[in-house]
Design a protein around this motif. Structure first.
Motif, PDB file in Angstrom:
ATOM      1  N   ARG A 180      17.244  91.254   3.215  1.00 46.34           N
ATOM      2  CA  ARG A 180      16.422  90.184   2.962  1.00 46.34           C
ATOM      3  C   ARG A 180      16.968  88.866   3.887  1.00 46.34           C
ATOM      4  NH1 ARG A 180      17.849  90.015  -2.568  1.00 46.34           N
ATOM      5  NH2 ARG A 180      18.769  87.551  -2.867  1.00 46.34           N
ATOM      6  N   ARG A 181      18.032  88.361   4.046  1.00 50.51           N
ATOM      7  CA  ARG A 181      19.015  87.509   4.256  1.00 50.51           C
ATOM      8  C   ARG A 181      18.191  88.079   6.583  1.00 50.51           C
ATOM      9  NH1 ARG A 181      23.062  84.745   0.601  1.00 50.51           N
ATOM     10  NH2 ARG A 181      21.337  84.121  -0.838  1.00 50.51           N
ATOM     11  N   ALA A 182      19.044  88.857   6.296  1.00 51.80           N
ATOM     12  CA  ALA A 182      19.553  89.666   7.950  1.00 51.80           C
ATOM     13  C   ALA A 182      17.662  89.509   8.228  1.00 51.80           C
ATOM     14  CB  ALA A 182      19.860  90.856   7.901  1.00 51.80           C
TER      15      ALA A 182
ATOM     16  N   ALA B 230      15.405  87.374   7.966  1.00 54.97           N
ATOM     17  CA  ALA B 230      14.682  86.537   8.029  1.00 54.97           C
ATOM     18  C   ALA B 230      13.565  86.076   9.344  1.00 54.97           C
ATOM     19  CB  ALA B 230      15.486  84.986   7.586  1.00 54.97           C
TER      20      ALA B 230
ATOM     21  N   TRP C 287      19.936  85.752  15.138  1.00 59.24           N
ATOM     22  CA  TRP C 287      20.198  85.583  14.332  1.00 59.24           C
ATOM     23  C   TRP C 287      21.204  86.604  13.667  1.00 59.24           C
ATOM     24  CZ3 TRP C 287      19.009  82.749  10.663  1.00 59.24           C
ATOM     25  CH2 TRP C 287      19.318  82.312   8.904  1.00 59.24           C
TER      26      TRP C 287
ATOM     27  N   ARG D 156      24.559  85.142  12.429  1.00 56.79           N
ATOM     28  CA  ARG D 156      24.384  84.139  11.158  1.00 56.79           C
ATOM     29  C   ARG D 156      25.644  84.886  10.339  1.00 56.79           C
ATOM     30  NH1 ARG D 156      23.208  88.872   7.773  1.00 56.79           N
ATOM     31  NH2 ARG D 156      23.433  88.287   5.217  1.00 56.79           N
TER      32      ARG D 156
ATOM     33  N   SER E 270      28.559  87.654   8.654  1.00 57.20           N
ATOM     34  CA  SER E 270      28.403  88.140   7.439  1.00 57.20           C
ATOM     35  C   SER E 270      29.300  88.224   6.317  1.00 57.20           C
ATOM     36  CB  SER E 270      28.463  89.770   7.859  1.00 57.20           C
ATOM     37  OG  SER E 270      29.825  89.354   9.010  1.00 57.20           O
ATOM     38  N   ARG E 271      28.442  88.520   5.441  1.00 63.85           N
ATOM     39  CA  ARG E 271      29.641  88.910   3.885  1.00 63.85           C
ATOM     40  C   ARG E 271      29.659  90.219   3.626  1.00 63.85           C
ATOM     41  NH1 ARG E 271      26.941  83.776   0.785  1.00 63.85           N
ATOM     42  NH2 ARG E 271      25.819  82.903   2.099  1.00 63.85           N
TER      43      ARG E 271
END
Length: 166
Positions: free
Chosen positions: A59-61, A63, A159, A163, A165-166
Motif C-alpha cells: 500500500r505504501r509503494a 500511494a 515515487w 521512496r 525501501s525497507r
C-alpha cells in the motif's frame, strides 16, 4: 449417501452441507450433534483475496496510484456537480512554481537536487492543470485521460525511485 446420514426434513441455506449423525446408544444417546462442513471458497473469491492482500502489503509503494485514482474520481464528481470549480482550482497550478523559486532562494541546489526539484515541480504543475481541466471539461474529454495516465506513470515511477525501501 446412506439414508442414515442424509437429512430429510431440515432445510439449510444454499451451499451449506450438513451431515447428521444418528443418535448413539448408551449414556450419550440423549445428545445428538450436527457436523457442519464449511464450503470451500470459490476461485473468484480466492483471486480477489490474493489481489487484496497484495494491495494491502504494497500500500505504501502504491500511494501515487491511489491518489491518482482519487483525483480522477474527484475530478469527475466536480465536473458533474460544479463545473465552475475548475476556475477555483486553476490558480493552484502556480503553487509548485512558487515553491521551486522559494526553495531555490532559501536553499540553493545544484545538479541532481535541482533536477529533482524541477521535475517534481513540473509533475505537480501538470497534475494541478489536469485536475482543473478535468473538473471543467470532464476527465474523459479529449486527451485528458491519456494525460492522466502519463502523470500517473511518471508519479509512480518517481515515487518508487525516491521512496526508501525497507
Amino acid at each position: 449417501m446412506s439414508s442414515r446420514t442424509r437429512t430429510r426434513s431440515v432445510k439449510t441455506a444454499a451451499g451449506v452441507h450438513t451431515v447428521r449423525i444418528p443418535r448413539q446408544r448408551g449414556r450419550r444417546g440423549a445428545d445428538p450433534f450436527v457436523i457442519v462442513v464449511p464450503e470451500r471458497p470459490s476461485l473468484t473469491r480466492e483471486a480477489l483475496g490474493f489481489i487484496g492482500r497484495g494491495l494491502w502489503t504494497f500500500r505504501r509503494a502504491l500511494a501515487p496510484t491511489g491518489l491518482s485514482m482519487l483525483a480522477f474520481l474527484v475530478a469527475g464528481l466536480l465536473h458533474l456537480i460544479a463545473w465552475w470549480s475548475a476556475l477555483v482550482i486553476a490558480p493552484v497550478a502556480a503553487v509548485p512554481a512558487v515553491w521551486l523559486l522559494v526553495m531555490q532562494r532559501r536553499r540553493p541546489a545544484h545538479a541532481a537536487a535541482l533536477a529533482w526539484r524541477i521535475g517534481l515541480a513540473t509533475l505537480a504543475t501538470a497534475a494541478a492543470v489536469w485536475l482543473a481541466l478535468a473538473a471543467g471539461f470532464g476527465p474523459h474529454t479529449g486527451p485528458l485521460a491519456l494525460l492522466w495516465l502519463l502523470i500517473l506513470i511518471a508519479a509512480q515511477t518517481a515515487w518508487l525511485i525516491i521512496r526508501p525501501s525497507r
